[in-house]
Design an enzyme around this catalytic site. Sequence first.
Site, mmCIF file in Angstrom:
data_model
loop_
_atom_site.group_PDB
_atom_site.id
_atom_site.type_symbol
_atom_site.label_atom_id
_atom_site.label_comp_id
_atom_site.label_asym_id
_atom_site.label_seq_id
_atom_site.Cartn_x
_atom_site.Cartn_y
_atom_site.Cartn_z
ATOM 1 N N ARG A 56 -9.553 0.969 8.915
ATOM 2 C CA ARG A 56 -9.200 -0.404 9.282
ATOM 3 C C ARG A 56 -10.320 -1.085 10.052
ATOM 4 O O ARG A 56 -10.179 -2.254 10.403
ATOM 5 C CB ARG A 56 -7.935 -0.398 10.147
ATOM 6 C CG ARG A 56 -6.626 -0.628 9.384
ATOM 7 C CD ARG A 56 -5.504 -0.431 10.381
ATOM 8 N NE ARG A 56 -4.286 -1.134 10.116
ATOM 9 C CZ ARG A 56 -3.206 -0.577 9.562
ATOM 10 N NH1 ARG A 56 -3.238 0.647 9.120
ATOM 11 N NH2 ARG A 56 -2.099 -1.275 9.453
ATOM 12 N N ARG A 62 -0.573 -8.409 13.666
ATOM 13 C CA ARG A 62 -1.075 -7.458 12.661
ATOM 14 C C ARG A 62 -1.970 -8.174 11.648
ATOM 15 O O ARG A 62 -2.984 -7.623 11.217
ATOM 16 C CB ARG A 62 0.111 -6.768 11.951
ATOM 17 C CG ARG A 62 0.841 -5.791 12.875
ATOM 18 C CD ARG A 62 2.231 -5.458 12.362
ATOM 19 N NE ARG A 62 2.219 -4.624 11.169
ATOM 20 C CZ ARG A 62 3.283 -4.422 10.396
ATOM 21 N NH1 ARG A 62 4.436 -5.011 10.690
ATOM 22 N NH2 ARG A 62 3.184 -3.643 9.350
ATOM 23 N N ARG A 108 11.100 -0.629 10.969
ATOM 24 C CA ARG A 108 9.994 -0.446 11.898
ATOM 25 C C ARG A 108 10.047 -1.465 13.032
ATOM 26 O O ARG A 108 10.350 -2.624 12.811
ATOM 27 C CB ARG A 108 8.663 -0.584 11.149
ATOM 28 C CG ARG A 108 8.344 0.637 10.318
ATOM 29 C CD ARG A 108 7.167 0.412 9.424
ATOM 30 N NE ARG A 108 6.016 -0.201 10.079
ATOM 31 C CZ ARG A 108 4.804 -0.249 9.536
ATOM 32 N NH1 ARG A 108 4.602 0.286 8.351
ATOM 33 N NH2 ARG A 108 3.819 -0.818 10.178
ATOM 34 N N LYS A 148 0.828 -1.213 0.000
ATOM 35 C CA LYS A 148 0.000 0.000 0.000
ATOM 36 C C LYS A 148 0.860 1.260 0.000
ATOM 37 O O LYS A 148 0.639 2.174 -0.790
ATOM 38 C CB LYS A 148 -0.929 0.032 1.233
ATOM 39 C CG LYS A 148 -1.852 -1.163 1.355
ATOM 40 C CD LYS A 148 -2.812 -1.029 2.537
ATOM 41 C CE LYS A 148 -2.150 -1.024 3.902
ATOM 42 N NZ LYS A 148 -1.540 -2.303 4.289
ATOM 43 N N ARG A 178 12.231 -5.375 5.378
ATOM 44 C CA ARG A 178 11.893 -4.019 4.962
ATOM 45 C C ARG A 178 12.725 -2.935 5.653
ATOM 46 O O ARG A 178 12.980 -3.008 6.852
ATOM 47 C CB ARG A 178 10.394 -3.815 5.287
ATOM 48 C CG ARG A 178 9.789 -2.569 4.757
ATOM 49 C CD ARG A 178 8.324 -2.775 4.539
ATOM 50 N NE ARG A 178 7.543 -2.725 5.791
ATOM 51 C CZ ARG A 178 6.227 -2.532 5.795
ATOM 52 N NH1 ARG A 178 5.562 -2.380 4.676
ATOM 53 N NH2 ARG A 178 5.584 -2.501 6.938
#
Length: 215
Positions: free
Chosen positions: A88, A172, A161, A14, A127
């Site tokens: 969400r 998550r 992160r 996203k 990431r």
Amino acid sequence: MTNIILLGPPGAGKGTQARRLVEARGMVQLSTGDMLREAKTSGTEMGNRVAEVMARGELVTDEIVIGLIAEKLDTVEAAGFIFDGFPRTLAQADALQDLLAAKGQDLAHVIEMQVDDAALVARITGRATCASCGEVYHDVTKPIPADGHCTSCGGTEFTRRADDTEEALKTRLMAYYKQTSPLIGYYHAKGLLRGVDGLAEIDAVAADIAAILES
Ligand code: AMP
């Protein structure tokens, strides 16, 4: 005015696609995750509470994120908003509809980025993000250049992160399936849902999204 939502689990791409749309179309990205990460560093009691919830991979309260989006919609003008990581929950989706209606606006498309869970662990755990411009890198698929400079802005600092761990990702994903995935049916019923293959190459996903925006 084309307002869109990018919907999908963590790691679906996203943020990457939102950045592309900002560059290509001058749309404005509204990422509640980015806003919350900023609030987190404020050192306030609210910031600290939010940091704990995010580190665990749970959702922060609707009240907080709706407040953040309301403030942006009040103060930012744009040719179109890209909602990234918001809404969400169904309560957030209802609130967004009301906030846009109050501005005489609506949603053009809700783009569901379809991926499978197995790909997400690999994507999330490798990431890294440029600290100055937010360009997203990945240890395997898009490594930080050998000279240590961001290809987009030349920056030399990269962050990972706190919630990009296998453990937090489990929570998550659970939050996504329990609280967020009902939005797929919600927007389908409103005739707004479009799907793209989020496992395709970044350029191919961008082309699919462009085709939806031009439809
Ligand atoms: P993201 O950067 O979108 O992956 O968001 C990172 C974390 O911020 C999430 O795991 C949640 O803890 C929190 N968060 C971001 N957006 C929302 C939202 N719309 N509702 C609740 N929590 C959110």
